[in-house]
Design a protein around this motif. Structure first.
Motif, PDB file in Angstrom:
ATOM      1  N   ASP A 136       9.965 -13.846  18.467  1.00 15.94           N
ATOM      2  CA  ASP A 136      11.011 -15.278  18.657  1.00 15.94           C
ATOM      3  C   ASP A 136      10.402 -15.434  16.886  1.00 15.94           C
ATOM      4  N   LYS A 185       6.471 -15.489  15.935  1.00 22.98           N
ATOM      5  CA  LYS A 185       6.726 -13.651  16.174  1.00 22.98           C
ATOM      6  C   LYS A 185       5.413 -13.338  17.035  1.00 22.98           C
ATOM      7  N   ASN A 199      11.848 -13.978  22.429  1.00 22.06           N
ATOM      8  CA  ASN A 199      12.840 -14.703  22.505  1.00 22.06           C
ATOM      9  C   ASN A 199      13.734 -14.329  23.441  1.00 22.06           C
ATOM     10  N   GLN A 205      10.374 -19.260  28.862  1.00 24.56           N
ATOM     11  CA  GLN A 205      10.092 -18.798  27.736  1.00 24.56           C
ATOM     12  C   GLN A 205       8.512 -18.285  27.923  1.00 24.56           C
ATOM     13  N   ASN A 216       6.342 -14.525  28.757  1.00 25.42           N
ATOM     14  CA  ASN A 216       5.498 -13.949  27.728  1.00 25.42           C
ATOM     15  C   ASN A 216       4.352 -13.974  28.231  1.00 25.42           C
ATOM     16  N   ASN A 237      19.669 -10.375  18.537  1.00 24.73           N
ATOM     17  CA  ASN A 237      18.933 -11.893  18.859  1.00 24.73           C
ATOM     18  C   ASN A 237      18.816 -12.836  17.273  1.00 24.73           C
ATOM     19  N   LEU A 270      19.818 -21.734  18.145  1.00 26.97           N
ATOM     20  CA  LEU A 270      18.888 -22.092  19.096  1.00 26.97           C
ATOM     21  C   LEU A 270      18.395 -23.892  18.886  1.00 26.97           C
TER      22      LEU A 270
END
Length: 292
Positions: A136, A139, A164, A200, A204, A219, A235
């Motif tokens: 993402d 990070k 992400n 999300q 994670n 991405n 995004l």
């Protein structure tokens, strides 16, 4: 056969059309593609427009799956404070509604454009992992403005990689056997005051240290210019709004594919409609949490 899952409501049907068109336009190898569209009340007229995208592509199939048949009966969604709609949770259940013969699935958020042949992503070695994704913007789990806010309480290392969830390659059998949706929802319910980016967050927490990180160009976030991203992710504010605030060159890339769809020539939308949509979603969540 390449299997791809996407999920959308009627408000974002135009984005999904652009995504599908970009994938079809840039696919040059001989694999057939099946799109599994997880359909949250997309109008019949918009469905017809999207189906028209593949009328000259016999190797491409679109299968429409209504949201009501995707979510398990009596499912209870975690009531976080975000403006993410319940449509976002459809992706968690995609491996449960595709045919059993589908062993692997690529999931894309609809606010994306794919610029390279999706077969490259499809043929990537999963190395035994249940899921592969891209780091993402934030990070790590300990990123102060993103990540997992309560990583310390959960015993997660601050430097643990954080992905992400807008693009995921999923091993369907492993996903089903591990009952990932239930694990994600439990992580969210148990830590609801810390949930920042809907599922999300839960994904994670569940996959910390157990996912495969792949090329970030698959991405690439539209707020940062890159001359040759493989997949662009819008995004923030979407390219169809006047208030779009990410890279202008990458916005033009979106409109390149938009002009190949039945929505070509549309005017940019006002910010009012975007903000109103977010407010309605938050109100619904608050109301449901109060009466349930």
């Amino acid at each position: 056969m390449i299997s791809i899952a996407v999920a959308s409501n009627n408000n974002y049907a135009i984005l999904m059309a652009v995504l599908i068109k970009s994938i079809v336009f840039n696919h040059h190898t001989d694999e057939d593609i099946t799109f599994y569209v997880l359909n949250d009340k997309i109008s019949s007229s918009n469905q017809d427009k999207i189906n028209s995208l593949i009328k000259n592509s016999p190797e491409i199939t679109i299968k429409w799956i209504n949201a009501d048949s995707v979510f398990p009966k009596n499912v209870k969604f975690p009531m976080d404070n975000s403006a993410f709609p319940f449509t976002a949770y459809l992706r968690l259940f995609a491996p449960f509604v595709v045919e059993e013969s589908v062993k692997k699935l690529i999931y894309f958020d609809v606010d994306m454009v794919v610029r390279k042949d999706v077969s490259e992503l499809w043929n990537m070695n999963m190395q035994g992992y249940t899921m592969a994704a891209v780091l993402d913007v934030g990070k790590t789990a300990g990123t102060p403005w993103g990540g997992i806010p309560n990583y310390k309480q959960l015993g997660i290392d601050a430097n643990a990689k954080y992905f992400n969830s807008g693009m995921m390659i999923i091993d369907c059998e492993k996903w089903r056997n591990e009952n990932i949706p239930e694990m994600v929802f439990k992580a969210m319910r148990d830590n609801i005051e810390h949930v920042n980016f809907a599922d999300q967050y839960g994904l994670n927490v569940v996959f910390t240290g157990k996912w495969l990180a792949i090329d970030p160009l698959w991405n690439w976030f539209a707020n940062i210019y890159h001359p040759n991203p493989k997949c662009i992710h819008y995004l923030d504010i979407k390219p169809i709004f006047k208030s779009y605030n990410s890279d202008i060159v990458l916005q033009k890339e979106f409109f390149k594919y938009l002009e190949m769809t039945p929505w070509k020539g549309i005017s940019l939308k006002s910010d009012f409609s975007r903000l109103l949509g977010k407010a309605i979603i938050k109100f619904k969540k608050k109301f449901i949490s109060l009466v349930s």
